[in-house]
Design an enzyme around this catalytic site. Structure first.
Site, mmCIF file in Angstrom:
data_model
loop_
_atom_site.group_PDB
_atom_site.id
_atom_site.type_symbol
_atom_site.label_atom_id
_atom_site.label_comp_id
_atom_site.label_asym_id
_atom_site.label_seq_id
_atom_site.Cartn_x
_atom_site.Cartn_y
_atom_site.Cartn_z
ATOM 1 N N LYS A 117 10.688 36.249 5.010
ATOM 2 C CA LYS A 117 12.026 36.542 5.351
ATOM 3 C C LYS A 117 12.658 36.215 6.780
ATOM 4 O O LYS A 117 11.859 36.021 7.546
ATOM 5 C CB LYS A 117 12.189 38.099 4.998
ATOM 6 C CG LYS A 117 11.905 38.541 3.676
ATOM 7 C CD LYS A 117 11.988 40.182 3.416
ATOM 8 C CE LYS A 117 11.578 40.537 1.909
ATOM 9 N NZ LYS A 117 11.689 42.134 1.789
ATOM 10 N N TYR A 140 17.467 38.972 -6.083
ATOM 11 C CA TYR A 140 17.144 40.312 -6.096
ATOM 12 C C TYR A 140 18.099 41.131 -7.243
ATOM 13 O O TYR A 140 18.222 42.477 -6.967
ATOM 14 C CB TYR A 140 17.500 41.161 -4.685
ATOM 15 C CG TYR A 140 16.438 40.824 -3.771
ATOM 16 C CD1 TYR A 140 15.142 41.503 -4.085
ATOM 17 C CD2 TYR A 140 16.677 40.402 -2.569
ATOM 18 C CE1 TYR A 140 14.171 41.159 -2.932
ATOM 19 C CE2 TYR A 140 15.591 40.324 -1.792
ATOM 20 C CZ TYR A 140 14.337 40.699 -1.968
ATOM 21 O OH TYR A 140 13.182 40.328 -0.765
ATOM 22 N N ASN A 199 11.010 43.966 6.534
ATOM 23 C CA ASN A 199 9.486 44.188 6.389
ATOM 24 C C ASN A 199 8.944 42.618 6.332
ATOM 25 O O ASN A 199 7.864 42.603 5.706
ATOM 26 C CB ASN A 199 9.184 45.195 5.017
ATOM 27 C CG ASN A 199 9.791 44.539 3.843
ATOM 28 O OD1 ASN A 199 10.612 43.688 3.955
ATOM 29 N ND2 ASN A 199 9.558 45.288 2.783
ATOM 30 N N HIS A 237 8.348 38.856 1.412
ATOM 31 C CA HIS A 237 8.363 39.149 -0.247
ATOM 32 C C HIS A 237 7.548 38.603 -0.768
ATOM 33 O O HIS A 237 6.883 37.565 -0.606
ATOM 34 C CB HIS A 237 9.741 38.491 -0.790
ATOM 35 C CG HIS A 237 9.626 38.438 -2.276
ATOM 36 N ND1 HIS A 237 10.170 39.501 -2.920
ATOM 37 C CD2 HIS A 237 9.364 37.497 -3.085
ATOM 38 C CE1 HIS A 237 10.119 39.316 -4.217
ATOM 39 N NE2 HIS A 237 9.642 37.898 -4.304
ATOM 40 N N GLU A 248 10.750 33.723 -10.245
ATOM 41 C CA GLU A 248 11.214 33.649 -8.959
ATOM 42 C C GLU A 248 10.767 31.900 -8.777
ATOM 43 O O GLU A 248 11.614 31.207 -7.870
ATOM 44 C CB GLU A 248 10.436 34.505 -8.158
ATOM 45 C CG GLU A 248 11.067 35.909 -8.269
ATOM 46 C CD GLU A 248 10.285 37.054 -7.585
ATOM 47 O OE1 GLU A 248 10.656 38.188 -7.630
ATOM 48 O OE2 GLU A 248 9.377 36.619 -6.692
#
Ligand code: GDP
Ligand code: MG
Length: 149
Positions: A10, A50, A113, A116, A127
């Site tokens: 990310k 998402y 965080n 992913h 994905e």
């Protein structure tokens, strides 16, 4: 075909210089890198990635976070790579991620965080198709028989 998963570093992971460290953990484990790109995605694309979370109160913040800078999108391949990848990454909330996991070692906040990883083989297929429409690279590691029996 061997199992594949979609892993994304990310924007915070990219900004914080964690790309090499993260790739290294998957590489050293014995998984194979089958796709890699640095890309800044559009809002609509992040919303699609998402989509399952669109009703959550944190959805807008999550989308803002993901489009805030470049991400590193990857395909990793290997035996049980989806589940093992999730273990390497650690729990969603870094307060609960074990030390030794990526989030346990490098993150503090759930909304920052760092990484992913697909949560199932089915999500991984979706994905990978979204992020890598041309599919994975076809190379095979010459070390394969030293890692897999
Ligand atoms: P993951 O599969 O472990 O990444 O977790 P989820 O699929 O449940 O959520 C996707 C991402 O949304 C997480 O990695 C977090 O960055 C973010 N997220 C999930 N839950 C929360 C939350 O309660 N608050 C905030 N701010 N972000 C969240
Ligand atoms: Mg998820």
């Amino acid at each position: 075909m061997a199992e594949q998963t979609f892993i994304m570093i990310k924007p915070d992971g990219v900004q914080r210089g964690l790309i090499g460290e993260i790739i290294s953990r998957f590489e050293k484990k014995g998984f194979y890198l089958k796709g890699l790109k640095l890309v800044t995605v559009e809002r609509a694309f992040a919303e699609k990635h998402y989509a399952d979370l669109s009703s959550k109160p944190f959805f807008n913040g999550l989308v803002e976070y993901i489009i805030s800078g470049p991400v590193v999108a990857m395909i990793w391949e290997g035996k049980n790579v989806v589940l093992t990848g999730r273990k390497i990454i650690g729990a969603t909330n870094p307060s609960q991620s074990e030390p030794g996991t990526i989030r346990g070692d490098f993150a503090v906040e759930i909304g920052r965080n760092v990484i992913h990883g697909s949560d199932s083989v089915e999500s991984a297929t979706k994905e990978i198709a979204l992020w890598f429409p041309d599919g994975p690279a076809a190379w095979q590691s010459a070390l394969h028989s030293w890692i897999y029996e």
